[in-house]
Motif scaffolding. Sequence first.
Motif, short mmCIF file in Angstrom:
data_model
loop_
_atom_site.label_atom_id
_atom_site.label_comp_id
_atom_site.label_asym_id
_atom_site.label_seq_id
_atom_site.Cartn_x
_atom_site.Cartn_y
_atom_site.Cartn_z
N ALA A 103 0.70 -1.04 0.16
CA ALA A 103 0.07 0.00 -0.12
C ALA A 103 0.92 1.38 0.04
N GLY A 104 2.02 1.29 0.92
CA GLY A 104 2.89 2.23 0.73
C GLY A 104 3.45 2.57 -0.42
N LEU A 105 3.95 1.71 -1.09
CA LEU A 105 4.58 1.65 -2.48
C LEU A 105 3.66 2.18 -3.44
N LYS A 106 2.37 1.72 -3.28
CA LYS A 106 1.45 2.19 -4.24
C LYS A 106 1.20 3.55 -4.37
N ARG A 107 1.33 4.25 -2.85
CA ARG A 107 0.95 5.55 -2.88
C ARG A 107 2.34 6.43 -3.35
N PHE A 108 3.30 5.68 -2.97
CA PHE A 108 4.73 6.33 -3.35
C PHE A 108 4.84 6.52 -5.01
N CYS A 109 4.15 5.52 -5.73
CA CYS A 109 4.20 5.68 -6.99
C CYS A 109 3.26 6.40 -8.03
N GLU A 110 2.28 7.00 -7.09
CA GLU A 110 1.09 7.74 -7.69
C GLU A 110 1.45 9.21 -8.38
N GLY A 111 2.79 9.40 -8.07
CA GLY A 111 3.12 10.74 -9.03
C GLY A 111 4.05 11.54 -8.13
N VAL A 112 4.48 12.89 -8.67
CA VAL A 112 5.47 13.59 -7.86
C VAL A 112 4.46 14.84 -7.54
N GLY A 113 4.98 15.53 -6.63
CA GLY A 113 4.21 16.67 -6.09
C GLY A 113 3.61 16.66 -4.48
N GLU A 114 3.26 17.96 -4.16
CA GLU A 114 3.20 17.97 -2.63
C GLU A 114 2.06 17.00 -2.21
N ASN A 115 1.11 16.59 -3.15
CA ASN A 115 -0.17 15.81 -2.67
C ASN A 115 0.35 14.16 -2.76
N THR A 116 1.48 13.83 -2.95
CA THR A 116 2.12 12.50 -2.83
C THR A 116 2.92 12.37 -1.63
N ILE A 117 3.34 11.29 -1.22
CA ILE A 117 4.20 10.64 -0.36
C ILE A 117 5.53 10.89 -0.76
N ASP A 118 6.50 11.13 0.34
CA ASP A 118 7.81 11.42 -0.12
C ASP A 118 8.70 9.99 0.08
N VAL A 119 8.14 9.25 0.90
CA VAL A 119 9.10 8.09 1.46
C VAL A 119 8.10 6.87 1.65
N ALA A 120 8.49 5.72 1.20
CA ALA A 120 7.66 4.44 1.46
C ALA A 120 8.69 3.49 2.18
N ASN A 121 8.03 3.15 3.24
CA ASN A 121 8.56 1.87 4.03
C ASN A 121 8.08 0.51 3.26
N ALA A 122 9.20 -0.13 3.44
CA ALA A 122 8.85 -1.54 2.91
C ALA A 122 9.69 -2.59 3.74
N SER A 123 9.03 -3.76 4.01
CA SER A 123 9.73 -4.91 4.66
C SER A 123 10.12 -6.20 3.64
N ARG A 124 10.21 -5.56 2.34
CA ARG A 124 10.68 -6.43 1.13
C ARG A 124 11.26 -5.40 0.19
N ALA A 125 11.85 -5.60 -0.97
CA ALA A 125 12.42 -4.77 -1.94
C ALA A 125 11.27 -4.52 -3.04
N ILE A 126 11.45 -3.31 -3.44
CA ILE A 126 10.34 -2.98 -4.49
C ILE A 126 10.37 -3.73 -5.69
N ARG A 127 9.36 -4.10 -6.06
CA ARG A 127 9.18 -5.23 -7.44
C ARG A 127 9.27 -4.38 -8.76
N GLU A 128 9.68 -5.11 -9.63
CA GLU A 128 9.63 -4.40 -10.86
C GLU A 128 8.54 -3.84 -11.35
N LYS A 129 7.32 -4.55 -11.02
CA LYS A 129 6.08 -3.92 -11.59
C LYS A 129 5.77 -2.54 -10.97
#
Length: 346
Positions: free
Chosen positions: A64-90
């Motif tokens: 869920a955190g990485l999904k929010r992280f990948c929504e785009g750039v700008g003040e209305n998107t988060i800056d950091v995504a915490n993850a207990s696994r590596a980010i996936r290619e998709k």
Amino acid sequence: MSLTKLTASALAIAALSATAAAARDNVQVAGSSTVLPYASIVAEAFGENTDFPTPVVESGGSSAGLKRFCEGVGENTIDVANASRAIREKEIKACAENGVTDIMEVRIGYDGIVFASQQSGPDFTAFQPTDIFNAIGAKVLKDGELVDNSYQNWSEFNGDLPDAEIAMFIPGTKHGTREVFEEKVLLVGCEETGAMQAMLDSGMDEDAAEDACLDVRQDGKSVDIDGDYTETLARIDANTNGIGVFGLAFYENNTDKLKVATMSGVEPTTETIASGEYPVSRPLFFYVKKAHIGVIPGLKEYAQFFISDELAGPSGPLANYGLVSDPELADTQKSVADEATMGSGS
């Protein structure tokens, strides 16, 4: 802090929202419930010991955190995504499609996944991956045949385990912990019981057999927990036979309520995880949107603060809460200082 070193992406943000820094002057973080306690400690210390506001840290799971992280750039998107696994290619692809092209991967250390139950409950103190697979796998091997799992009690397949009803509370699929649990426990158990070979012998290809190994029964013996570890703890509090899957840090902060089992004969401790002896361990990460550095005040400073020797080192406060310090922490510190992005080396 210096606002002079803006990347092209950061300039694009500024162009999109000229009031970005003024509208949001605190770092925003979301993601893994495993990383949450560490990030919360760091955020509080960062707010107390720097001139920057305390970052806002939310949970929700790695995916869920990485999904929010990948929504785009700008003040209305988060800056950091915490993850207990590596980010996936998709996920990297989804980020790129939304303009998040420069991602900094920061490994903060290591954690172990533990199996814990009520202090006063049955004597669940030793497991093998085969036990967990036989307890909750959708299909298991009985008398040489692959059948739907009908086991009701642990002692039915392992006489050394209590004659107690199976009741497992496992992380839901959006949690990074689930992926590690699947790969290092369910898949291993499936192989060691012979179930995977039986699947291959039945005509399944390897990918299909692996997927089948990760399927869990749907009759209530295994329950997905989509919330954080506090929800799992509540389920165990309400069920004497309940066994939950937790991060080491959460367990260590709740030893008055929980007892932990060994896995493959190894007790989960900071030492056994650091040495690699404990078989169910994983690295922990956070991901930084480089385009936001220089736009969101304190973002790079927060990242550097998090992985400083004083916080993430073996004698730091994060270690006291169960984080296993990364032996290559100095390399990570240099990478963040250089604002190195994934796949670029710079």
